[in-house]
Design a protein around this motif. Structure first.
Motif, short mmCIF file in Angstrom:
data_model
loop_
_atom_site.label_atom_id
_atom_site.label_comp_id
_atom_site.label_asym_id
_atom_site.label_seq_id
_atom_site.Cartn_x
_atom_site.Cartn_y
_atom_site.Cartn_z
N SER A 140 8.68 14.48 10.66
CA SER A 140 7.72 13.40 10.40
C SER A 140 6.35 13.97 10.05
N MET B 129 1.74 4.90 4.43
CA MET B 129 2.87 4.50 5.27
C MET B 129 2.46 3.25 6.04
N ASP B 130 3.46 2.46 6.43
CA ASP B 130 3.12 1.26 7.18
C ASP B 130 2.67 1.63 8.59
N GLU B 132 3.35 0.73 11.50
CA GLU B 132 4.34 0.98 12.55
C GLU B 132 4.88 2.40 12.52
N ALA B 133 5.19 2.87 11.31
CA ALA B 133 5.70 4.23 11.15
C ALA B 133 4.66 5.25 11.62
#
Lengths: 149, 149
Positions: A140, B129-130, B132-133
DNA sequence: CTCAATTAAATCGCACACAATCCATTTGCA
DNA sequence: TGCAAATGGATTGTGTGCGATTTAATTGAG
């Protein structure tokens, strides 16, 4: 005027919610974790990264090391001079292309690899997570780094 | 002797598989991403973190800032002097306890908060990126940091 | 073949980080 | 109360990081 305790402004994000700060502080925490272990080897954390890179593949030039570590010559040259002064590496111009400086491990630099295995075991133990969980997080983090690079 | 290309030693881990290096390089990548944006505000990245902390809650002393940012006075004192010299903060001893130095935003320092919103939007867009991610990754990184602290 | 553009390192200046140490103030306990 | 321990900042020295510039070597277009 609402009177909140200690003048807290709830419209402003705290550093604690910022991903960049998590990475910043986690990276520093790792440096701190490594420090006592690397002190015994006489290395700083960035110096250790260079040594790991050279243990993997000896005889790289400054540019190649920089590509791997995301560092340029203004950071690497002084660092490499210190490793040289410590007798861990040699720095010689490439006869085929005199612009390049080839970095090679000395006997002493090569020998240090043995102790590095202990360092890695200590770090793994301190993190205390299974390899899969660690690799998932690493993937990630790498994704984000590559997106913003 | 096996003759591998470029003297690669497969028994040694590459920095690219080390979580600590991912965090180290991702943190630097963020600093690079912030640099052009913060240049316009006349701030470095660590200075920005201090300002964010003060925008959230003004009037903290050096110790409190240090606890939030995981930095000590040997890093913060010179940094705060530069913010002071730039007219963004004031540094005054606490009359109630003369050991403490209270950091307060000036009018100019407070005003800078407006521009900071733009910075945050640019960063979010670059990460792409959103929320939440991002928060999921952040939570993992924080967990590791807190384990090794 | 030649000289301008490119490339690889090194150098310089500035700003972190952090260990170690020092100094002033405050606290707490005998 | 008095004084040693604790606490908050500042200082010093070393080692990164990185933008900007410089120097030397190589490449490549005309």
């Amino acid at each position: 005027m609402t009177d909140t305790p200690s003048d807290t402004d709830n419209a402003v994000p705290d550093v604690s919610v910022m991903l960049c700060f998590s990475l910043y502080s986690a990276a520093h925490a790792f440096t701190q974790l490594y420090r006592p272990l690397l002190d015994k080897l006489g290395l700083t954390y960035p110096q250790y990264l260079v040594m790991v890179t050279l243990w993997k593949r000896d005889g790289q030039n400054v540019k190649e090391l920089g590509r791997t570590l995301f560092l340029d010559s203004s950071t690497l040259t002084p660092l490499l001079k210190r490793l040289d002064a410590g007798g861990l590496i040699t720095r010689t111009r490439n006869p085929k292309d005199e612009r390049e400086v080839i970095i090679r491990l000395t006997e002493k630099g090569h020998a240090l690899k043995t102790h590095a295995a202990d360092v890695m075991r200590c770090i793994e133990e301190a993190v205390g997570m299974d390899a899969e969980a660690i690799q998932a997080i690493k993937a990630s983090v790498d994704t984000i780094r590559d997106k913003i690079k």
